[in-house]
Design an enzyme around this catalytic site. Structure first.
Site, short mmCIF file in Angstrom:
data_model
loop_
_atom_site.label_atom_id
_atom_site.label_comp_id
_atom_site.label_asym_id
_atom_site.label_seq_id
_atom_site.Cartn_x
_atom_site.Cartn_y
_atom_site.Cartn_z
N HIS A 1 0.85 -1.19 0.00
CA HIS A 1 0.00 0.00 0.00
C HIS A 1 0.89 1.24 0.00
O HIS A 1 2.10 1.16 0.20
CB HIS A 1 -0.90 0.02 1.24
CG HIS A 1 -0.12 0.20 2.51
ND1 HIS A 1 0.42 -0.86 3.20
CD2 HIS A 1 0.26 1.32 3.19
CE1 HIS A 1 1.07 -0.41 4.27
NE2 HIS A 1 1.01 0.91 4.28
N HIS B 1 5.45 5.91 -1.00
CA HIS B 1 6.23 4.72 -1.36
C HIS B 1 5.48 3.47 -0.92
O HIS B 1 4.53 3.55 -0.14
CB HIS B 1 7.61 4.76 -0.70
CG HIS B 1 7.53 4.71 0.80
ND1 HIS B 1 7.30 5.84 1.57
CD2 HIS B 1 7.63 3.68 1.67
CE1 HIS B 1 7.26 5.50 2.85
NE2 HIS B 1 7.45 4.18 2.94
#
Length: 200
Positions: A53, A140
């Site tokens: 995620h 990220h």
């Protein structure tokens, strides 16, 4: 997690965070890319691919009785957004090059929209007592944590050199909303969806 279950545990505290969930196809793609480098580095914790995620905001230990207000605020944010595209980009690390704390995969595409979404979420949750992290937002996907060292035969190769050999761009996807996650330590996958917030 249904409403009855939330009410039942209203007095409990759960570790929550808000994130963009990667589509299953992108999770699988990144999982295959990770397998190419996993046998070259010794990290204590490799993220289960179902947990991939992009964090938008970490909320921390939260009273479940406050989740109702949180849901209202997040639905209001989602209503003001439309879908945008992202894709996986380069590998990177946090911490020292020789002893990184985190191995991650970056994202590119409509990054301005992603940053704007993160900003609006932080603003919407501030009135509920949640605070934004002090460090700048750096979107990220965390792939591994807690580097322990090189595996045998890999001593002459730096992490950056190895991972850049396995960069494959593409896999663009449309971000249609975001999710509220609860952390379930000791479980695999570790993150459970509390609610999904779809864009208008």
């Amino acid at each position: 997690m249904d409403t009855h279950k939330l009410q039942e545990h209203a007095s409990r505290r759960e570790r929550l965070f808000i994130a963009v969930r990667l589509p299953e196809s992108v999770q699988q793609f990144l999982h295959m890319q990770t397998q190419l480098i996993r046998n070259k580095f010794d990290f204590r914790k490799w993220t289960d691919h179902r947990d991939y995620h992009i964090t938008l905001q970490f909320l921390g230990d939260t009273l479940m009785s406050d989740v109702g207000h949180l849901r209202i605020a997040l639905h209001a944010v989602a209503a003001d957004f439309q879908s945008f595209d992202l894709q996986l980009s380069d590998w990177g690390t946090f911490g020292l090059e020789k002893t990184p704390k985190v191995l991650w995969r970056g994202v590119n595409g409509d990054i301005e929209r992603l940053h704007l979404l993160q900003k609006h979420i932080v603003e919407a949750t501030k009135s509920l007592g949640f605070e934004a992290e002090l460090r700048p937002y750096h979107p990220h996907v965390t792939v591994a944590r807690k580097y322990l060292g090189y595996l045998p035969g890999m001593d002459d190769h730096g992490i950056t050199q190895v991972v850049t050999e396995h960069v494959s761009h593409g896999n663009s996807w449309s971000v249609e909303g975001f999710v509220l996650y609860v952390t379930r330590l000791g479980q695999t996958p570790m993150y459970e969806t509390v609610d999904t917030f779809s864009f208008s």
